[in-house]
Enzyme design. Structure first.
Site, PDB file in Angstrom:
ATOM      1  N   ASP A 165      49.380  51.402 -55.590  1.00 39.46           N
ATOM      2  CA  ASP A 165      49.621  52.305 -54.482  1.00 39.46           C
ATOM      3  C   ASP A 165      51.037  52.865 -54.656  1.00 39.46           C
ATOM      4  O   ASP A 165      51.952  52.138 -55.039  1.00 39.46           O
ATOM      5  CB  ASP A 165      49.510  51.555 -53.160  1.00 39.46           C
ATOM      6  N   CYS A 169      35.602   9.995 -61.634  1.00 38.20           N
ATOM      7  CA  CYS A 169      35.933   9.445 -60.314  1.00 38.20           C
ATOM      8  C   CYS A 169      36.014  10.567 -59.287  1.00 38.20           C
ATOM      9  O   CYS A 169      35.490  10.458 -58.177  1.00 38.20           O
ATOM     10  CB  CYS A 169      37.270   8.702 -60.367  1.00 38.20           C
ATOM     11  N   ASP A 171      51.081  47.237 -50.399  1.00 35.36           N
ATOM     12  CA  ASP A 171      51.958  46.563 -49.433  1.00 35.36           C
ATOM     13  C   ASP A 171      51.622  46.860 -47.983  1.00 35.36           C
ATOM     14  O   ASP A 171      52.194  46.261 -47.091  1.00 35.36           O
ATOM     15  CB  ASP A 171      53.418  46.949 -49.693  1.00 35.36           C
ATOM     16  N   CYS A 185      39.776   9.024 -63.596  1.00 35.69           N
ATOM     17  CA  CYS A 185      39.307  10.066 -64.507  1.00 35.69           C
ATOM     18  C   CYS A 185      38.556  11.128 -63.713  1.00 35.69           C
ATOM     19  O   CYS A 185      38.369  11.005 -62.499  1.00 35.69           O
ATOM     20  CB  CYS A 185      38.389   9.484 -65.587  1.00 35.69           C
ATOM     21  N   ASP A 240      46.197  49.128 -47.255  1.00 36.01           N
ATOM     22  CA  ASP A 240      45.866  48.659 -48.607  1.00 36.01           C
ATOM     23  C   ASP A 240      44.944  47.442 -48.589  1.00 36.01           C
ATOM     24  O   ASP A 240      44.380  47.074 -49.624  1.00 36.01           O
ATOM     25  CB  ASP A 240      47.144  48.280 -49.374  1.00 36.01           C
TER      26      ASP A 240
END
Length: 755
Positions: free
Chosen positions: A442, A20, A642, A17, A646
């Site tokens: 962008d 634990c 990309d 659980c 950036d």
């Protein structure tokens, strides 16, 4: 200077659980040298950041063992496929063992239940010796207790030794109390009768509770296996063999593990690409859907990269191996998904805090329930009633569902995201994407293709267009300028006879000149034609001004000293950008564009894709500042980019999304990587995050409401008003079903499809 850290992932066994997981996490966190430890109950993994000079894998393993749990040893330096196969084998063995335990428990419970019911018919009991019946039930119950339920008691004992309590503590105390009471009533019935108490036995309660809990465990383990099906599908895509060209020219099939860097590999139609590399000869269409989620094959030719596990569709080619093993794109994706599945979402913190104090609180409530019933119930029935309600509270309160609510949904959604070409770095990124109300795009390489393309080819009326295009292409083939490459691509797409040029001359900053079919040809800007004395007609000047007003670069064409045509070149908008932006706006998200271009160009592109707000003439160093500007307005910003420039903006944004065709720096700064080079991936990421967080909230609601309502009912709150008591067996069934319901709800994410 802070010491360098290392990250270790441990496969934990024995957790039942969320409590634990919390115990293991605390034990690891207290280990000297450990800077951060995170344990995921659903994946059964611990991710530990530690200082190698102060801690080691051995000390981490010791900390887990000291917490009362185990570490599964995995062979080092194995591939993702081998590791997955080993994990699946271990899980299959555990599943078979669990089913055997459940089979014994349910088989004996089906015998114990009807025998116990004989006590309800006095006429039948006159023919049966009560004492012998109780001994028979005792011996039938012992295998259920000692074999089927053994792990519950061992786990509870380990917790007790470490002064901790978990789900197994509740089960062990509840069923153990019912069994010990029944054992006493069987062995020394006179102790009860002398005090006016009926020596009742609850062997059926003990056996049935264990059987029902094991049923829940079987269903839970089966469902948890399904949550990682997407991961197994990814790993299963890897090619098993490769056809390697030996130095003597012979082609030999070898296992994928034997492929080395620099090998030349042959791929025939219908075969999988064995590993990552660069095509040396040949061409084909390659299905890269497993990487990008894009169903259309990608045309490949010499010099293009190929990736392992992608499918060659048409032609054959040879490629040089550039990456093997864990360095391949597929292995990196698998690693990223594994890390995301093992991470913890901020929304899970509440569940973790509750789980940490839940079990001790339930034990206290159960004891209070026993005391109140023992004090208030009639003397003859007070002990049985107090015991039954005590057991019911312990059993129904097991917090399994609470521990599974968040991680199971994260496991399914991150795997599903990978199928759609959306790679989520961690669960926090997934939750942040859910909160986004502004997407900052962008322009170059994100909204647009990021490379120049021919948009217009205009000639004077007396000029044969197709022939002039081939003349221009003959000149530009000898140039390395990006605009020249765009012209050549356009000419090749149009077809026609290929011409050759002689006397090529590049004029820096202006264009190029050459001779084609015996005629002098110029292609470049207006200054080039002016310097060379080529004249421009009024209609050509008018057309050029029109193209310039559209923010396009104009290349002038002159043949034999006379300007005869124009080429308009621009960074064109991707075919999918406008539709994807419209989808984002339909989701209630404002889309903002950012570009270094002048306001006129920015306005042209913004209008083309349906964006009303944009930032123009933004320098690379100022991009992160624009993100801050939007955040200052109270917006939750997702930045999509990309390029290297950036990266600061991606890091500054609440969530960064890197286009997969971009640079490694941009992808490293982003929380989500989009393998496809179009904006539909942004739509997919946001829709997936919204559906995932909705599922998590539903799971947490189910888990909290279940325990909130279940515990008072089990304690007997309804008895004074309606005479209703909750049987411990019904409590066990409800507890098992609560976990299964949470898992089933999470598995609904497997049906996610944003198309």
């Amino acid at each position: 200077m802070e010491p360098a850290t290392k990250t270790e992932t441990l496969d934990i066994e024995g957790m039942t659980c969320a409590s634990c997981a919390s115990f293991v996490e605390k034990s690891l966190s207290r280990t000297p040298g450990v800077q951060r430890a995170m344990v995921n109950f659903a994946t059964e993994k611990a991710t530990v950041d530690y200082v190698p000079t102060q801690a080691s894998p051995a000390t981490l393993k010791e900390a887990v063992i000291n917490a009362g749990y185990g570490v599964v040893e995995r062979p080092p330096d194995i591939s993702a496929a081998e590791r997955s196969a080993e994990i699946d084998r271990q899980k299959a063995l555990a599943y078979q063992k669990l089913k055997r335990r459940f089979g014994v428990a349910v088989g004996l419970a089906l015998l114990i239940m009807p025998l116990s019911m004989l006590m309800l018919w006095p006429a039948m009991m006159q023919r049966v010796n009560m004492q012998w019946l109780n001994y028979g039930l005792l011996f039938l119950t012992l295998p259920v207790l000692l074999y089927s339920g053994r792990e519950f008691y061992e786990s509870a004992w380990n917790g007790f030794k470490h002064r901790a309590a978990n789900m197994d503590t509740l089960i062990a105390v509840g069923t153990g109390a019912a069994f010990l009471y029944s054992l006493a009533a069987t062995v020394v019935p006179g102790f009860f009768t002398s005090r006016g108490l009926m020596p009742e036995v609850y062997y059926d309660t003990t056996a049935t509770i264990i059987a029902l809990i094991l049923l829940g465990k079987v269903l839970e383990l089966r469902a948890k296996t399904q949550t990682s099906s997407a991961m197994r599908s990814l790993i299963g895509l890897q090619a098993k063999n490769a056809r390697v060209v030996r130095p003597d020219g012979a082609e030999v099939d070898v296992p994928i593990e034997q492929v080395q860097l620099g090998d030349l590999v042959v791929v025939r139609p219908g075969e999988k690409v064995a590993t990552d590399g660069l095509i040396m000869e040949g061409s084909s269409a390659v299905d890269e859907a497993m990487l990008t989620g894009e169903s259309l094959p990608v045309q490949k030719q010499a010099g293009d990269p190929v990736f392992g596990a992608t499918l060659n569709k048409t032609g054959s080619f040879r490629f040089r191996v550039t990456k093997v093993g864990t360095d391949t794109m597929l292995s990196q994706i698998v690693k990223l998904v594994e890390d995301a599945q093992g991470s913890r979402a901020p929304i899970q913190r509440l569940a973790d805090k509750v789980s940490a104090i839940f079990v001790p609180t339930v034990v206290v409530i159960a004891i209070l329930t026993f005391v109140i019933w023992f004090d208030l119930a009639p003397v003859g029935t007070r002990l049985p009633l107090a015991l039954v309600n005590f057991v019911a509270v312990l059993i129904i309160a097991c917090p399994c569902a609470l521990g599974l609510a968040t991680p199971t949904a994260i496991m399914v959604s991150t795997g599903k995201g990978a199928e759609h070409g959306v790679l989520v770095r961690n669960a926090e990124a997934l939750e942040k994407a859910y909160q986004v109300n502004t997407v900052l795009l962008d322009k170059t390489g994100t909204i647009t293709r990021g490379e120049p393309a021919v948009t217009d080819f205009w000639t004077l009326p007396d000029q044969p267009t197709s022939q002039l295009l081939q003349v221009v292409a003959a000149v530009e083939r000898q140039s390395e300028h990006p605009l020249a490459e765009a012209v050549v691509r356009h000419a090749e797409a149009q077809g026609g006879a290929s011409l050759s040029a002689t006397g090529f001359r590049a004029v820096e900053g202006k264009g190029a000149a050459a001779t084609v079919n015996g005629q002098a040809v110029l292609i470049g800007n207006r200054r080039l034609l002016a310097d060379e004395g080529a004249s421009l007609s009024p209609s050509l000047i008018t057309q050029a001004e029109q193209l310039l007003s559209q923010a396009k670069t104009v290349l002038y064409i002159a043949v034999a000293g006379q300007a005869v045509g124009l080429i308009g070149v621009a960074d064109t908008v991707r075919d999918t950008s406008a539709a994807a932006i419209k989808k984002l706006q339909a989701l209630g998200i404002e889309v903002v564009m950012m570009t270094g271009d002048n306001p006129e160009t920015a306005a042209q592109v913004a209008e083309q894709v349906g964006i009303t707000r944009y930032f123009a003439e933004v320098l690379p160093a100022d991009k992160a500042g624009k993100v801050k500007e939007l955040q200052a307005e109270g917006r939750i910003v997702a930045m999509v980019g990309d390029g290297i420039n950036d990266a600061p903006a991606l890091a500054q944004a609440d969530i960064g999304l890197a286009i997969g065709s971009g640079t490694d720096v941009a992808m490293e700064a982003a929380g989500i990587t989009l393998m496809r080079s179009d904006l539909n991936g942004v739509v997919t990421a946001i829709e997936l995050s919204r559906q995932t967080i909705r599922t998590i909230k539903q799971n947490l609601f189910f888990a909290f409401i279940y325990n909130t309502l279940g515990i008072p009912v089990a304690a007997g709150l309804l008895y004074p008003f309606f005479g209703i008591l909750l049987s411990p067996m019904l409590a066990a069934g409800a507890m098992a079903l609560s976990s299964v319901s949470v898992l089933t709800n999470s598995l609904r994410l497997r049906a996610f499809d944003n198309h």
